[in-house]
Design a protein around this motif. Structure first.
Motif: not given
Length: 219
Positions: A5-30
């Motif tokens: 209940e405490r960690v789950g939402p923060a872990l999900w948010q961190a996962t979304l941040e990772t997806v955002y960072m990796v997706s944006a940098s990969m798009a620029l790399a392409l």
């Protein structure tokens, strides 16, 4: 035991941040890496338009970019990151060093994939009067698609690893989450949960990339 209940939402948010960072940098790399890889191929001594000076300079820059450890690169490009984003922490700021690390890495993989195209197909296009640009667009890039997909998959997985390292200096994402909620609070279960999420992401990306590369290779 993890308090989800405490960690789950923060872990999900961190996962979304990772997806955002990796997706944006990969798009620029392409966008940047494919033209750079093509330039490396064309200007090489055995390329379609040999340019020794250009090949040497661009090759040296690419090699330098690939040789700097990412954790060091984070510090080296901090002034550029601050200039572009106004800060050096957070997921958006991390996109800058991720892109700088990904472009030379991906460009070399693109060059290698293009070199796998059978020389006979290039020679046939030249014999029919195709220009260098036409050969690149109509022969090299289409024929190298399976290799390019494999190169993009390898780069994506490397970016996930890099993004986790960025957490050491407040880069956001799963790496930052593992340090703040796991390491600093002596909660090994949280750290393991972050590792499991990263492993799942890598496995899904690798499987999808392999499947797409095989499909394109059979066409």
């Amino acid at each position: 035991m993890i308090n989800w209940e405490r960690v789950g939402p923060a872990l999900w948010q961190a996962t979304l941040e990772t997806v955002y960072m990796v997706s944006a940098s990969m798009a620029l790399a392409l966008v940047l890496g494919i033209p750079l890889g093509v330039l490396l191929l064309l200007t090489a001594p055995d390329g379609l338009t040999p340019r020794r000076v250009v090949s040497s300079v661009v090759g040296a820059i690419v090699n330098m970019g690939r040789s700097v450890p990412f954790i060091v690169l984070l510090v080296l490009v901090a002034p550029i990151t601050r200039l572009v984003t106004g800060t050096t922490i957070g997921s958006t700021a991390t996109i800058v060093p991720l892109t700088i690390a990904a472009v030379p890495f991906f460009a070399r993989l693109v060059e290698a994939a293009l070199r796998e195209v059978h020389p006979g197909k290039v020679e046939a296009a030249r014999a029919m009067g195709a220009s260098t640009g036409q050969i690149v667009r109509a022969v090299l890039l289409p024929e190298a698609r399976p290799g390019l997909i494999a190169a993009a998959t390898v780069t994506l997985i490397a970016l996930i690893s890099y993004s986790a390292m960025a957490g050491a200096i407040g880069g956001g994402g799963l790496g930052d989450f593992a340090i703040r909620y796991g390491y600093q609070r002596f909660d090994t279960a949280v750290t393991v949960a972050c590792v499991v999420v990263l492993l799942i992401m890598v496995q899904l990306l690798q499987s999808a990339g392999d499947r797409l590369a095989r499909r394109l290779a059979h066409r």
